[in-house]
Design a protein around this motif. Structure first.
Motif, PDB file in Angstrom:
ATOM      1  N   UNK A 136      12.090  38.601 -12.000  1.00 48.03           N
ATOM      2  CA  UNK A 136      12.154  37.052 -11.537  1.00 48.03           C
ATOM      3  C   UNK A 136      10.915  36.983 -10.882  1.00 48.03           C
ATOM      4  N   UNK A 137      10.150  35.890 -11.037  1.00 47.33           N
ATOM      5  CA  UNK A 137       8.892  35.624 -10.215  1.00 47.33           C
ATOM      6  C   UNK A 137       9.097  34.679  -9.362  1.00 47.33           C
ATOM      7  N   UNK A 138       8.853  34.827  -8.015  1.00 49.87           N
ATOM      8  CA  UNK A 138       9.197  33.496  -7.035  1.00 49.87           C
ATOM      9  C   UNK A 138       7.848  33.058  -6.494  1.00 49.87           C
ATOM     10  N   UNK A 139       7.415  32.090  -6.654  1.00 51.40           N
ATOM     11  CA  UNK A 139       6.322  31.399  -5.981  1.00 51.40           C
ATOM     12  C   UNK A 139       6.477  30.212  -4.856  1.00 51.40           C
ATOM     13  N   UNK A 174      -4.017  36.592  -5.646  1.00 47.52           N
ATOM     14  CA  UNK A 174      -4.595  35.170  -5.721  1.00 47.52           C
ATOM     15  C   UNK A 174      -5.854  35.545  -6.628  1.00 47.52           C
ATOM     16  N   UNK A 175      -5.921  34.506  -7.661  1.00 49.88           N
ATOM     17  CA  UNK A 175      -7.156  34.668  -8.344  1.00 49.88           C
ATOM     18  C   UNK A 175      -8.102  33.679  -7.656  1.00 49.88           C
ATOM     19  N   UNK A 229     -11.257  30.540   1.506  1.00 52.11           N
ATOM     20  CA  UNK A 229     -10.769  29.187   1.791  1.00 52.11           C
ATOM     21  C   UNK A 229     -11.161  28.207   0.883  1.00 52.11           C
ATOM     22  N   UNK A 230     -10.117  27.388   0.552  1.00 48.56           N
ATOM     23  CA  UNK A 230      -9.781  26.693  -0.722  1.00 48.56           C
ATOM     24  C   UNK A 230      -8.497  26.028  -1.032  1.00 48.56           C
ATOM     25  N   UNK A 231      -8.499  25.170  -2.082  1.00 48.92           N
ATOM     26  CA  UNK A 231      -7.327  24.655  -2.507  1.00 48.92           C
ATOM     27  C   UNK A 231      -6.646  25.600  -3.285  1.00 48.92           C
ATOM     28  N   UNK A 232      -5.100  25.909  -2.782  1.00 46.57           N
ATOM     29  CA  UNK A 232      -4.432  26.947  -3.377  1.00 46.57           C
ATOM     30  C   UNK A 232      -3.613  26.128  -4.416  1.00 46.57           C
ATOM     31  N   UNK A 233      -3.474  26.832  -5.540  1.00 48.40           N
ATOM     32  CA  UNK A 233      -2.514  25.997  -6.710  1.00 48.40           C
ATOM     33  C   UNK A 233      -1.726  27.302  -7.032  1.00 48.40           C
ATOM     34  N   UNK A 234      -0.402  27.059  -7.275  1.00 53.23           N
ATOM     35  CA  UNK A 234       0.438  27.929  -7.793  1.00 53.23           C
ATOM     36  C   UNK A 234       0.572  27.596  -9.312  1.00 53.23           C
ATOM     37  N   UNK A 235       0.817  29.029  -9.914  1.00 49.74           N
ATOM     38  CA  UNK A 235       0.838  29.255 -11.201  1.00 49.74           C
ATOM     39  C   UNK A 235       0.455  30.565 -11.713  1.00 49.74           C
ATOM     40  N   UNK A 236       1.428  31.160 -12.585  1.00 47.88           N
ATOM     41  CA  UNK A 236       0.985  32.598 -13.199  1.00 47.88           C
ATOM     42  C   UNK A 236      -0.192  32.382 -13.993  1.00 47.88           C
ATOM     43  N   UNK A 237      -0.916  33.592 -13.894  1.00 46.53           N
ATOM     44  CA  UNK A 237      -2.249  33.867 -14.809  1.00 46.53           C
ATOM     45  C   UNK A 237      -2.426  35.137 -14.802  1.00 46.53           C
ATOM     46  N   UNK A 238      -2.823  35.347 -16.041  1.00 47.40           N
ATOM     47  CA  UNK A 238      -3.066  36.879 -16.250  1.00 47.40           C
ATOM     48  C   UNK A 238      -4.619  37.064 -16.439  1.00 47.40           C
ATOM     49  N   UNK A 257      -1.409  37.122 -11.694  1.00 50.33           N
ATOM     50  CA  UNK A 257      -1.628  36.571 -10.151  1.00 50.33           C
ATOM     51  C   UNK A 257      -0.435  35.184 -10.404  1.00 50.33           C
ATOM     52  N   UNK A 258      -0.257  34.919  -9.116  1.00 51.95           N
ATOM     53  CA  UNK A 258       0.709  33.571  -8.985  1.00 51.95           C
ATOM     54  C   UNK A 258      -0.121  32.509  -8.380  1.00 51.95           C
ATOM     55  N   UNK A 259      -1.186  32.653  -7.867  1.00 48.41           N
ATOM     56  CA  UNK A 259      -1.997  31.587  -7.310  1.00 48.41           C
ATOM     57  C   UNK A 259      -3.341  31.751  -7.704  1.00 48.41           C
ATOM     58  N   UNK A 260      -3.980  30.566  -7.430  1.00 45.46           N
ATOM     59  CA  UNK A 260      -5.210  30.564  -7.842  1.00 45.46           C
ATOM     60  C   UNK A 260      -6.131  29.596  -6.782  1.00 45.46           C
ATOM     61  N   UNK A 261      -7.366  30.008  -6.537  1.00 51.33           N
ATOM     62  CA  UNK A 261      -8.250  29.130  -5.852  1.00 51.33           C
ATOM     63  C   UNK A 261      -9.401  28.890  -6.651  1.00 51.33           C
TER      64      UNK A 261
END
Length: 184
Positions: free
Chosen positions: A55-58, A107-108, A127-136, A150-154
């Protein structure tokens, strides 16, 4: 005509919100976990194709917020010493020397401008805007090619060298080496 273009560009840039370190919320790696979730330890073995997915919790509490987070840079897209995209991880050596951390701890990052890298796992502050979402992301690491989730992206992030990166290291089979060096 050239003056009009410059004036339009200047006025237009005043209307855009600026992202600065002073306006960002400084967070730690635990803040990337949803409330009530304990940090997951890295998997000790690689999952088999028939294994049930974990289970992936973000956390969505920080989704869309401007944050500052320090960690270690692992290049994903680079040309020479210029890095165009990278994974920010909590521990030096994560993903190549150890099993991949859970996606909630990766974090990507796509920097605003290419970052000049001096070494892999260089400590940086992002430093940047954090976006939650799975990405390979596919990386070439010491052992060959690896797919890192990754579970997050900036995107359009500002990247700076970090003098100190707060790190909470889980116990590893190599921890005895540090004790031997200190004479313990």
């Amino acid at each position: 005509m050239r003056v009009g273009v410059l004036f339009t560009v200047a006025v237009g840039s005043l209307l855009l919100p600026a992202t600065t370190a002073a306006e960002s919320l400084k967070i730690g790696w635990r803040d990337l976990l949803p409330e009530g979730h304990a940090p997951l330890a890295p998997q000790k073995i690689r999952p088999t194709p028939s294994a049930k997915p974990r289970e992936i919790a973000l956390s969505t509490a920080l989704d869309g917020k401007t944050v500052e987070l320090s960690g270690y840079l692992l290049p994903a897209d680079r040309e020479g010493e210029l890095v165009y995209a990278f994974m920010l991880v909590q521990r030096s050596g994560a993903c190549s020397h150890m099993v991949q951390p859970p996606p909630s701890q990766v974090v990507r990052v796509v920097p605003e401008e290419p970052y000049r890298l001096s070494m892999n796992y260089e400590p940086v502050s992002v430093t940047g805007t954090l976006t939650a979402g799975l990405e390979k992301t596919q990386l070439f690491i010491l052992d060959g090619v690896a797919v890192i989730e990754s579970g997050y992206r900036m995107s359009m992030a500002q990247v700076a060298n970090a003098d100190f990166v707060e790190e909470s290291r889980p116990p590893t089979p190599w921890s005895f080496l540090g004790n031997r060096e200190q004479g313990k």
